[in-house]
Design an enzyme around this catalytic site. Structure first.
Site, mmCIF file in Angstrom:
data_model
loop_
_atom_site.group_PDB
_atom_site.id
_atom_site.type_symbol
_atom_site.label_atom_id
_atom_site.label_comp_id
_atom_site.label_asym_id
_atom_site.label_seq_id
_atom_site.Cartn_x
_atom_site.Cartn_y
_atom_site.Cartn_z
ATOM 1 N N CYS A 119 -64.195 53.640 -22.758
ATOM 2 C CA CYS A 119 -64.052 54.752 -23.815
ATOM 3 C C CYS A 119 -65.679 53.818 -24.253
ATOM 4 O O CYS A 119 -65.893 53.092 -23.652
ATOM 5 C CB CYS A 119 -63.055 54.936 -24.620
ATOM 6 S SG CYS A 119 -62.184 53.092 -25.130
ATOM 7 N N CYS A 125 -58.838 52.166 -27.577
ATOM 8 C CA CYS A 125 -58.050 53.094 -27.718
ATOM 9 C C CYS A 125 -57.521 53.995 -26.542
ATOM 10 O O CYS A 125 -56.583 53.514 -26.431
ATOM 11 C CB CYS A 125 -58.754 53.907 -29.042
ATOM 12 S SG CYS A 125 -58.864 53.076 -30.857
ATOM 13 N N ARG A 126 -58.433 54.469 -26.381
ATOM 14 C CA ARG A 126 -58.648 55.513 -25.200
ATOM 15 C C ARG A 126 -57.961 55.218 -24.111
ATOM 16 O O ARG A 126 -57.762 55.296 -23.214
ATOM 17 C CB ARG A 126 -59.577 56.373 -25.152
ATOM 18 C CG ARG A 126 -59.374 57.341 -26.458
ATOM 19 C CD ARG A 126 -60.845 58.140 -26.395
ATOM 20 N NE ARG A 126 -61.727 57.945 -26.986
ATOM 21 C CZ ARG A 126 -62.849 57.897 -26.706
ATOM 22 N NH1 ARG A 126 -63.147 59.275 -26.515
ATOM 23 N NH2 ARG A 126 -64.345 57.304 -26.830
ATOM 24 N N SER A 127 -59.320 54.290 -23.504
ATOM 25 C CA SER A 127 -59.287 53.451 -22.470
ATOM 26 C C SER A 127 -58.111 51.793 -21.678
ATOM 27 O O SER A 127 -57.517 52.336 -21.054
ATOM 28 C CB SER A 127 -61.017 52.431 -21.744
ATOM 29 O OG SER A 127 -61.086 51.507 -22.605
ATOM 30 N N ASN A 137 -63.301 49.929 -25.884
ATOM 31 C CA ASN A 137 -62.095 49.195 -25.051
ATOM 32 C C ASN A 137 -61.170 49.242 -25.959
ATOM 33 O O ASN A 137 -60.235 48.395 -25.374
ATOM 34 C CB ASN A 137 -62.528 49.078 -24.197
ATOM 35 C CG ASN A 137 -62.133 47.943 -23.288
ATOM 36 O OD1 ASN A 137 -61.889 47.333 -22.972
ATOM 37 N ND2 ASN A 137 -61.009 48.720 -22.398
ATOM 38 N N ASP A 157 -61.239 60.371 -29.626
ATOM 39 C CA ASP A 157 -61.754 59.292 -30.173
ATOM 40 C C ASP A 157 -60.646 59.699 -31.650
ATOM 41 O O ASP A 157 -60.750 59.756 -32.451
ATOM 42 C CB ASP A 157 -62.820 59.035 -30.066
ATOM 43 C CG ASP A 157 -62.910 57.511 -30.549
ATOM 44 O OD1 ASP A 157 -61.306 57.065 -30.732
ATOM 45 O OD2 ASP A 157 -63.388 56.534 -30.681
#
Length: 163
Positions: free
Chosen positions: A13, A18-20, A16, A130
């Site tokens: 993301c 939140c999402r990933s 690095n 995001d």
């Protein structure tokens, strides 16, 4: 393709945090539950260096913990061009980060990075949004989306690499 027989996955993301790392944690647990932790390498990274060395976002960790996912061992890092060659699966959370990954890749590897949500075509969204500037619901939505795609990713790895 990695040099070993261990298939590898890199979730990417922007920062690095939140999402990933959420995808990393969810997929890590799924792989552990399948008794494949020693057979699949998992990592995550960000296209930007905003948070290098930091743990995941507190809100992301709290949301993950409500579903028994651990993220406290993860530390943000920035993606490197060599990651695209090194990992079998380079999975971007959105189109903007996919474009960055493609621009980092050697010409022969430009088609290697893909959108993570391509593993959940029935979900109806191709990008994981995001949640950084939103509320708690955004982190729950990320978890829902990641959970929807993770099982299909594991099945693809089993089919292609673990026979």
């Amino acid at each position: 393709m990695t040099s070993s027989n261990t298939p590898s996955v890199l979730f990417v993301c922007m920062g690095n945090i939140c999402r990933s790392p959420t995808a990393h944690a969810v997929f890590e647990r799924l792989v552990e539950q399948a008794d494949l932790a020693d057979r699949i390498r998992i990592d995550s990274a960000g296209t930007h260096a905003y948070h290098v060395g930091n743990p995941p976002d507190e809100r992301a960790m709290r949301a993950a913990m409500t579903r028994q996912y651990r993220m406290d061992h993860l530390v943000a890092r920035q993606v490197r061009p060599e990651d695209i060659a090194e990992y079998d699966y380079v999975l971007a959370m959105d189109l903007a980060n996919l474009e960055i990954l493609q621009s980092l890749a050697d010409e022969a590897l430009r088609d290697k990075p893909h959108l993570f949500m391509s593993y959940a075509p029935d979900y109806g969204l191709e990008e994981v949004p995001d949640p950084y500037y939103g509320g708690t619901n955004g982190f729950e939505q990320v978890l829902d989306m990641v959970e929807a795609a993770a099982g299909n990713l594991l099945e693809d790895i089993r089919r292609r690499h673990l026979g």
